[in-house]
Design a protein around this motif. Structure first.
Motif, short mmCIF file in Angstrom:
data_model
loop_
_atom_site.label_atom_id
_atom_site.label_comp_id
_atom_site.label_asym_id
_atom_site.label_seq_id
_atom_site.Cartn_x
_atom_site.Cartn_y
_atom_site.Cartn_z
N ALA A 167 0.83 -1.21 0.00
CA ALA A 167 0.00 0.00 0.00
C ALA A 167 0.86 1.26 0.00
CB ALA A 167 -0.93 0.00 1.21
N VAL A 168 1.89 1.29 0.84
CA VAL A 168 2.76 2.47 0.90
C VAL A 168 3.57 2.60 -0.39
CG1 VAL A 168 4.72 3.50 2.10
CG2 VAL A 168 2.87 2.47 3.41
N GLU A 169 4.09 1.49 -0.89
CA GLU A 169 4.88 1.55 -2.12
C GLU A 169 4.02 2.02 -3.29
OE1 GLU A 169 7.93 1.45 -2.34
OE2 GLU A 169 8.73 0.26 -0.71
N LEU A 170 2.77 1.57 -3.34
CA LEU A 170 1.88 2.01 -4.41
C LEU A 170 1.61 3.50 -4.31
CD1 LEU A 170 0.08 1.32 -6.81
CD2 LEU A 170 -1.75 0.76 -5.19
N LEU A 171 1.39 3.98 -3.09
CA LEU A 171 1.14 5.41 -2.91
C LEU A 171 2.37 6.22 -3.29
CD1 LEU A 171 -0.72 7.68 -2.06
CD2 LEU A 171 0.00 7.31 0.31
N LYS A 172 3.54 5.75 -2.93
CA LYS A 172 4.78 6.44 -3.33
C LYS A 172 4.86 6.54 -4.85
CE LYS A 172 8.67 5.22 -1.55
NZ LYS A 172 9.77 4.35 -1.03
N PHE A 173 4.50 5.46 -5.53
CA PHE A 173 4.55 5.46 -7.00
C PHE A 173 3.57 6.47 -7.58
CE2 PHE A 173 2.76 3.83 -11.00
CZ PHE A 173 3.91 3.84 -11.78
N VAL A 174 2.35 6.49 -7.05
CA VAL A 174 1.33 7.41 -7.55
C VAL A 174 1.75 8.86 -7.30
CG1 VAL A 174 -1.05 8.19 -7.28
CG2 VAL A 174 -0.55 5.74 -7.34
N LEU A 175 2.25 9.13 -6.10
CA LEU A 175 2.69 10.49 -5.78
C LEU A 175 3.84 10.91 -6.66
CD1 LEU A 175 2.51 10.40 -1.87
CD2 LEU A 175 0.93 11.55 -3.44
N GLY A 176 4.71 9.94 -7.00
CA GLY A 176 5.83 10.25 -7.88
C GLY A 176 5.39 10.65 -9.27
N LEU A 177 4.27 10.10 -9.73
CA LEU A 177 3.77 10.45 -11.04
C LEU A 177 3.33 11.91 -11.13
CD1 LEU A 177 1.57 7.32 -11.90
CD2 LEU A 177 3.85 7.86 -12.76
N PHE A 178 2.90 12.45 -9.99
CA PHE A 178 2.42 13.83 -9.96
C PHE A 178 3.45 14.80 -9.42
CE2 PHE A 178 -1.33 11.12 -9.99
CZ PHE A 178 -2.09 11.69 -10.99
N GLY A 179 4.67 14.34 -9.30
CA GLY A 179 5.77 15.19 -8.95
C GLY A 179 5.85 15.60 -7.52
#
Length: 421
Positions: A409-421
């Motif tokens: 869950a945390v890794e997925l959120l990190k990935f999503v947040l990374g997409l939006f800079g």
């Protein structure tokens, strides 16, 4: 799928099935409560303050969750511009908890979720009250300010009304929900500060019939006596700034009220509120937590006041300058906390998420103190609520956490947040 996961999902499905017949009665759904302007409550831009209640008919236990999100004492940060600025500068809409870009449908923290797919805590079966953050004053101010430092032609009128917002929300809860049995106040970041500073206010208004507890996440009020040196007490410049900006010393301010109601509080040192609370409520339990490598709250505390941090030549030098102040501050803080028999603390070193800031957002992965045999924050939470011997642990291993895996869950959120800079 292991047996534990299967049981958790089955339990969640059963609870959801049980909840369905009650939803129409105002249970197991988020109800928005709008406080009237006549009460003194308001968001930073002067719009109405709203908070959210998710009730259950099966218990009178209640958890109150204080939202985090920056702070402000100038025009740009009160308008939400820049890192560490105040969140929700335009107020709180009625559908706030349904918006994916705000409190993530109640999943921003396990304490605000009824059926959390990532992390279980015992308060998920309690009444849940969510206090959004929109005043830029860590839920603690009581002052109308005008900021025109960056754009004098269009000044920002800022309602630092965090303290009245909490007070009026607690009054509403007492009138409409009655006295709780068990009561937990918890919050993350600015909410960690606010749940601490307004604990006495809420507890006295709600008058729980059973246990009362605090779990304050990543919002420590550090020792900072007036008249001391900022080199010795680096949180002192911040404390002096917010005392003035947020009206803390004014007649209706929190410092003034603390001085009148808590004998253990020193009005010349905001950090004494932690021990003063423990002394005033000796039967209550107070749990504090923070990462030793927190790069977010440390920046909020020091960066605007120490040129060597803002002007550091590299990110590594900046972090070193932050932690050179943060870690001694934490040591002084915990030295005070452990003087009180009803106070606990949990200080892991690092989590590779959100600049090692906040242990209770998303889930508890990466929050363990493994060199003390503690796998995650969960035992600390349960110990505080169940009244075990207070846990007081600070991680000494400063290497293993740097490569410790986190949950999906945390890794997925990190990935999503990374997409939006």
């Amino acid at each position: 799928m292991n047996i534990g996961t299967w049981i958790a999902r089955l339990t969640g499905a059963l609870l959801l099935g049980l909840a369905a017949p009650w939803a129409g009665a105002g249970y197991f759904v988020w109800d928005a409560v709008e406080l009237p302007a006549s009460s003194g409550a308001a968001c930073g831009n002067g719009t109405p303050y709203r908070f959210f209640v998710n009730r259950t008919p099966f218990t009178r236990n209640t958890v109150i969750v204080y939202e985090g999100g920056g702070a402000c004492w100038d025009q740009k940060s009160c308008k939400g511009e820049g890192k560490l600025s105040a969140v929700n500068p335009d107020g709180i809409p009625a559908d706030y908890l349904a918006q994916a870009n705000s409190a993530a449908g109640g999943l921003v923290t396990p304490f605000s979720a009824r059926l959390d797919p990532f992390q279980s805590v015992q308060t998920q079966s309690w009444n849940i009250v969510y206090l959004p953050y929109c005043t830029g004053d860590v839920h603690s101010g009581n002052k109308l300010a005008v900021y025109a430092d960056s754009d004098p032609a269009s000044p920002r009128v800022q309602y630092h009304r965090g303290h009245p917002n909490v007070r009026e929300a607690a009054r509403w809860m007492r009138a409409h929900m009655g006295r709780p049995a068990q009561l937990l106040l918890t919050g993350f970041s600015a909410g960690g500060v606010g749940s601490t500073t307004t604990y006495a206010l809420v507890r006295d208004l709600l008058q729980p019939t059973g246990r009362a507890s605090l779990l304050a996440d990543s919002g420590p009020l550090m020792p900072a006596p007036r008249g001391a040196s900022p080199q010795q007490y680096p949180s002192l410049p911040l404390h002096e700034r917010i005392r003035s900006a947020w009206g803390l010393d004014e007649p209706q301010g929190l410092v003034t009220q603390f001085a009148a109601t808590m004998p253990g509080f020193d009005p010349d040192d905001l950090g004494t509120v932690n021990t003063a609370l423990a002394q005033r409520y000796p039967a209550d339990r107070f749990g504090y937590m923070a990462f030793q490598a927190d790069g977010n709250f440390s920046a909020f505390s020091y960066e605007k006041f120490f040129p060597d941090i803002a002007g550091a030549p590299t990110p590594e030098a900046r972090m070193a300058a932050l932690l050179a102040r943060w870690q001694p501050d934490l040591a002084r803080w915990t030295a005070r906390l452990q003087q009180q028999p009803n106070v606990a603390f949990h200080l892991p070193y690092f989590r590779n998420f959100n600049e090692s800031h906040c242990l209770t957002i998303v889930d508890f992965s990466g929050t363990g103190i493994e060199d003390k045999g503690i796998a995650s924050l969960s035992p600390f939470v349960d110990n505080t609520l169940n009244r075990g011997v207070p846990m007081r642990n600070a991680e000494e291993d400063r290497v293993s956490d740097l490569s410790r895996p986190l949950s999906l869950a945390v890794e997925l959120l990190k990935f999503v947040l990374g997409l939006f800079g």
